[in-house]
Design an enzyme around this catalytic site. Structure first.
Site, PDB file in Angstrom:
ATOM      1  N   ILE A   1     -21.499  10.749   5.544  1.00  0.00           N
ATOM      2  CA  ILE A   1     -21.393   9.570   6.404  1.00  0.00           C
ATOM      3  C   ILE A   1     -22.731   9.247   7.069  1.00  0.00           C
ATOM      4  CG2 ILE A   1     -20.010   8.521   8.266  1.00  0.00           C
ATOM      5  CD1 ILE A   1     -18.513   9.153   5.636  1.00  0.00           C
TER       6      ILE A   1
ATOM      7  N   HIS B   1     -15.052  17.553  12.993  1.00  0.00           N
ATOM      8  CA  HIS B   1     -15.161  17.767  14.442  1.00  0.00           C
ATOM      9  C   HIS B   1     -15.093  19.244  14.804  1.00  0.00           C
ATOM     10  CE1 HIS B   1     -13.984  13.533  14.167  1.00  0.00           C
ATOM     11  NE2 HIS B   1     -14.797  13.406  15.178  1.00  0.00           N
TER      12      HIS B   1
ATOM     13  N   HIS C   1     -18.197   2.236   7.882  1.00  0.00           N
ATOM     14  CA  HIS C   1     -17.507   3.478   8.208  1.00  0.00           C
ATOM     15  C   HIS C   1     -16.689   3.319   9.479  1.00  0.00           C
ATOM     16  CE1 HIS C   1     -16.678   7.604   9.192  1.00  0.00           C
ATOM     17  NE2 HIS C   1     -17.302   7.447  10.337  1.00  0.00           N
TER      18      HIS C   1
ATOM     19  N   GLU D   1     -30.555  11.202   9.397  1.00  0.00           N
ATOM     20  CA  GLU D   1     -30.644  10.731  10.787  1.00  0.00           C
ATOM     21  C   GLU D   1     -31.281  11.714  11.785  1.00  0.00           C
ATOM     22  OE1 GLU D   1     -26.904   8.923  12.096  1.00  0.00           O
ATOM     23  OE2 GLU D   1     -26.397   8.326  10.048  1.00  0.00           O
TER      24      GLU D   1
ATOM     25  N   CYS E   1     -16.639  12.101   8.867  1.00  0.00           N
ATOM     26  CA  CYS E   1     -17.601  11.432   9.744  1.00  0.00           C
ATOM     27  C   CYS E   1     -18.951  12.126   9.570  1.00  0.00           C
ATOM     28  CB  CYS E   1     -17.105  11.514  11.191  1.00  0.00           C
ATOM     29  SG  CYS E   1     -17.974  10.409  12.325  1.00  0.00           S
TER      30      CYS E   1
ATOM     31  N   ASP F   1     -22.172   1.082  10.127  1.00  0.00           N
ATOM     32  CA  ASP F   1     -21.054   1.776  10.767  1.00  0.00           C
ATOM     33  C   ASP F   1     -20.401   0.899  11.823  1.00  0.00           C
ATOM     34  OD1 ASP F   1     -21.488   4.151   9.371  1.00  0.00           O
ATOM     35  OD2 ASP F   1     -22.973   4.856  10.813  1.00  0.00           O
TER      36      ASP F   1
ATOM     37  N   LYS G   1     -20.830  20.865  30.206  1.00  0.00           N
ATOM     38  CA  LYS G   1     -21.116  20.916  28.763  1.00  0.00           C
ATOM     39  C   LYS G   1     -21.832  22.224  28.441  1.00  0.00           C
ATOM     40  CE  LYS G   1     -24.152  18.800  25.332  1.00  0.00           C
ATOM     41  NZ  LYS G   1     -23.174  18.381  24.316  1.00  0.00           N
TER      42      LYS G   1
ATOM     43  N   CYS H   1     -14.038   5.730  12.123  1.00  0.00           N
ATOM     44  CA  CYS H   1     -13.608   7.100  12.422  1.00  0.00           C
ATOM     45  C   CYS H   1     -12.093   7.198  12.603  1.00  0.00           C
ATOM     46  CB  CYS H   1     -14.289   7.601  13.688  1.00  0.00           C
ATOM     47  SG  CYS H   1     -16.063   7.451  13.649  1.00  0.00           S
TER      48      CYS H   1
HETATM   49  N1  GLN Z   1     -23.708   7.428  10.500  1.00  0.00           N
HETATM   50  C1  GLN Z   1     -23.182   8.065  11.657  1.00  0.00           C
HETATM   51  C2  GLN Z   1     -23.270   9.566  11.490  1.00  0.00           C
HETATM   52  O1  GLN Z   1     -23.164  10.018  10.405  1.00  0.00           O
HETATM   53  C3  GLN Z   1     -21.732   7.679  11.867  1.00  0.00           C
HETATM   54  C4  GLN Z   1     -21.133   8.342  13.061  1.00  0.00           C
HETATM   55  C5  GLN Z   1     -19.831   7.744  13.510  1.00  0.00           C
HETATM   56  O2  GLN Z   1     -19.208   7.013  12.817  1.00  0.00           O
HETATM   57  N2  GLN Z   1     -19.389   8.073  14.672  1.00  0.00           N
HETATM   58  O3  GLN Z   1     -23.418  10.298  12.437  1.00  0.00           O
HETATM   59 ZN    ZN Z   2     -17.150   8.430  12.093  1.00  0.00          ZN
END
Ligand code: GLN
Ligand code: ZN
Length: 780
Positions: free
Chosen positions: A440, A720, A667, A493, A752, A624, A19, A669
């Site tokens: 999200i 992504h 939510h 978050e 996302c 989620d 990584k 993905c």
């Molecule tokens: N709430 C999470 C975020 O925004 C959702 C992430 C996910 O669905 N993988 O990171």
């Molecule tokens: Zn997601």
């Protein structure tokens, strides 16, 4: 003699060196040659670990700089023109397909990436053209890596994805209509060429993965095995071990005549031990069975007694020379080594086995059945003791949790009113414009955030200092969101290391690791917490941060610019929780009680959290459930319906306690809901946000066809990759969406969470997104 074998080893390294190296390369801090060198060093180290453990059959070509399907895309030159024509180094073409590329005037999105069967690993989908041709790469990777190991004195068994799975797991490119499986006859010569080269290099056996055999297969896919495996067998070719995993293949046993000339078949006996006799019954008279008895998907110490019984049953029918003791799947899905775990309770640590330990397990089991139990008596005794200790431990049982589960009533799963009643109240309370915008949940997890978290974890800063830091971050993202003019805000978050781990750390019944990293996609790794016992919530988990964000967003302290932008308008803050199924699926679950029991325990803990948020003024709560689909049993039918029943119940139990005016979001993905749309509808969430930007917008037609009444935010851009979507592109996307969704239904949000992104592209992308939403608000 019974051989031992590993189907694949984790790639990242004990300290996630891979990584670090790839990310350093991407940010121009490491040269290409140094990256390649680091890859080679890791491969050698991993082969050596397995060799030293005494593993007989060691895999090669299981390593990858990004993803093994992407490796095959490059290997067979299935590289779409938009990448192959880029004036950059081949390795950058490779990474461009995996993660997009936007620099020096080049701008290409990534290929689609989807979940690998029912795991949390993601693979890059092979994407075919109508006039697709195949060509073997110069210096094919499997040959290079085989020779590399050979030079180090280790003869390996190269791993390839089989031709049927390679095609079946792929798709036609966006504007193309080719049916991938129709390309088989064009693809086979390239496999033959590759296999010949492997044989010439000294590979006697090749592991060829055909995991699609665990699915329900369309007749034309099933039919493809015969032409494929007739051609892939011959004197000039290595013998083939056809590997399946993550399910049983009993429903596809009619494929066996097509496989009659291959050397052996690998099956997953951890998931589906009952398939053993049926598969043995169909083996040819000299074919070998690779018995997957050491779990490649979980971290529990193998119960040696049970594993030995399975292997003995196979030996009885086939003899010792026709049975191999193996991991059930690649160990890619397990962390590297237990050795680096210094903080686990000693009692619990003894219950676990990570990749390095599992390599030893296959060796011990093989020895026990070859030379008799006495030859490994000490190991067997220690194992039996550990298994016994776990079963009787206090950590596994909590009476209060069991009592509460026993008192759950059917009506606890239902909202008080129907959607239209709830919506009317929510509309009044939240006062949102048409095409409401939101995100999200997560905002960029900057180096600074990780640094402060690290300091706090190490005890270098106090809890108060850390809290002040987090509050500062929340203020910052609130200001940014108000300035962007987003409608439903989030706290960002910043306090969460990971969306599941964060909850696991606050729940009883969980333990978590320091280094138990597992690759999720590309360089991204997750550290799944481990469910060891009954789960409960000792205290609120997210209320403090959400409430802080809400008070700040609507209070006096905001900066002047924000104050002006806010213009007296109330901005709701969305509370952010990880749903019961996702908590379960992205943890290592217990293997001693059914998953439905664990899901219900999680749901009850979350139900309390949801109500605590509501009490504190958080009127929008997102739960989620991105892992809901990957938990789907791979085959349709009764098992799948049962799963959906308890999974949907868990979500509803977690969310249904709220008042009508509180808006529940969820939510996902992805947007492939066709197979289980009834379950998505049954969740009864007021708003769903889903991944859609890289998928076909046509997937949304199911919402229209099924007259789905509630609200949906299909992601308007891909998060992504660092690429900034132009506003025009987002508008186009929205126009496409409006073909299947009404303007009343449509929310505007990214695919996302934004945690893996940097700030500059985040602001730029969200600016374009909000402007696109405003454009549509102005249309009649
Ligand atoms: N709430 C999470 C975020 O925004 C959702 C992430 C996910 O669905 N993988 O990171
Ligand atoms: Zn997601």
């Amino acid at each position: 003699m019974v051989q031992s074998s590993v189907l694949g080893f984790p790639r990242m390294g004990a300290k996630r060196e891979l990584k670090k190296a790839t990310e350093a390369y991407w940010s121009d801090k490491l040269s290409r040659d140094d990256l390649l060198k680091e890859g080679k060093r890791l491969r050698l180290e991993h082969w050596k670990i397995q060799k030293d453990a005494g593993v007989d059959v060691i895999p090669s070509n299981d390593f990858s700089f990004y993803d093994h399907l992407l490796d095959h895309i490059e290997l067979f030159n299935v590289i779409p023109k938009r990448y192959s024509e880029l004036p950059v180094d081949p390795i950058d073409i490779y990474f461009a397909m995996g993660r997009s590329r936007q620099r020096d005037g080049v701008d290409v999105p990534a290929l689609e990436m989807v979940k690998w069967f029912d795991s949390n690993y993601h693979y890059v989908k092979p994407t075919f053209q109508d006039d697709q041709t195949f060509k073997l790469a110069d210096n094919p990777k499997p040959v290079v890596e085989f020779l590399e190991a050979k030079e180090a004195g280790i003869i390996t068994r190269p791993v390839l994805i089989g031709p049927v799975s390679f095609l079946a797991l792929g798709k036609a490119d966006r504007d193309q209509s080719v049916d991938p499986i129709s390309l088989l006859s064009k693809l086979l010569p390239v496999y033959i060429e590759l296999l010949e080269k492997l044989k010439a290099a000294g590979a006697e056996t090749v592991q060829i993965d055909e995991p699609v055999l665990v699915y329900d297969l369309a007749p034309k896919i099933k039919a493809a095995f015969k032409p494929a495996y007739e051609k892939l067998v011959g004197d000039k070719l290595p013998q083939l071990m056809v590997a399946t995993y993550f399910g049983d293949i009993v429903h596809n046993l009619d494929v066996f005549p097509a496989l009659q000339n291959v050397y052996g078949i690998h099956i997953d006996l951890v998931r589906n031990p009952e398939q053993l006799n049926l598969v043995i019954g169909r083996l040819g008279s000299s074919q070998v069975l690779s018995a997957g008895v050491v779990d490649g998907r979980n971290i529990w110490k193998t119960n040696f007694q049970q594993a030995i019984e399975k292997v003995e049953a196979a030996i009885q029918k086939l003899g010792k020379d026709r049975v191999i003791v193996a991991t059930s799947s690649s160990l890619l899905h397990t962390p590297h080594s237990l050795e680096s775990e210094k903080k686990l309770p000693v009692e619990v640590k003894d219950w676990f086995s990570f990749a390095v330990q599992k390599a030893t397990e296959v060796v011990i089991i093989a020895k026990a059945v070859t030379d008799g139990p006495n030859s490994v008596q000490e190991a067997l005794e220690a194992n039996a003791k550990s298994v016994q200790a776990r079963a009787s431990s206090k950590r596994t049982n909590n009476k209060a949790v069991k009592d509460r589960q026993a008192s759950v009533k059917p009506e606890d799963h239902d909202r008080k009113s129907q959607f239209h009643v709830r919506y009317a109240q929510q509309k009044e309370k939240l006062n949102l414009p048409k095409f409401p915008t939101t995100t999200i949940g997560s905002f960029p997890q900057t180096g600074e955030i990780r640094k402060q978290r690290g300091l706090f974890t190490k005890g270098d800063i106090t809890a108060q200092q850390y809290e002040d830091f987090i509050n500062g971050q929340i203020e910052d993202v609130i200001n940014k969101q108000v300035n962007l003019d987003l409608d439903v805000l989030v706290h960002g978050e910043p306090e969460r290391n990971d969306m599941v781990q964060y909850f696991g750390e606050q729940l009883d019944g969980y333990v978590f690791t320091t280094n138990g990293w597992v690759q999720s996609y590309g360089s991204r790794c997750v550290r799944p917490p481990i469910i060891v016992g009954d789960i409960s919530r000792p205290a609120p988990m997210t209320v403090k941060e959400s409430k802080y964000a809400l008070d700040y967003a609507n209070g006096e302290k905001v900066d002047q610019n924000t104050e002006k932008k806010r213009n007296g308008k109330f901005r709701p803050v969305k509370g952010m929780l990880t749903g019961p199924i996702t908590c379960l699926r992205w943890s290592f679950p217990r293997d001693d009680v059914h998953q439905s029991v664990q899901a219900q325990q999680l749901a009850l803990a979350l139900r309390d959290e949801v109500l605590d948020l509501e009490t504190n003024g958080i009127w929008v709560i997102q739960v989620d459930e991105p892992a809901l689909r990957e938990g789907l049993p791979l085959r349709k039918g009764e098992e799948r319906e049962k799963y959906l029943q308890w999974a949907v119940d868990a979500f509803k139990l977690a969310t249904a306690g709220v008042q009508d005016g509180t808006q529940i979001h969820s939510h996902f993905c992805y947007s492939e809901f066709q197979d289980f749309f009834h379950a998505i509808a049954a969740l009864d969430a007021d708003v769903l946000s889903i991944e859609n930007s890289k998928s076909d917008a046509k997937l949304l037609s199911v919402f229209k066809d099924q007259k789905y009444p509630r609200h949906i935010g299909p992601g308007v851009y891909d998060i992504h990759a660092p690429r900034v979507p132009p506003e025009a592109e987002i508008r186009e996307r929205i126009t496409e969406m409006l073909e299947n969704l009404t303007s009343e239904q449509l929310w505007i949000n990214p695919d996302c969470g934004l945690k893996t992104r940097g700030w500059p592209e985040t602001i730029a992308s969200l600016t374009n997104m909000v402007n696109a939403a405003k454009y549509f608000r102005l249309q009649k």
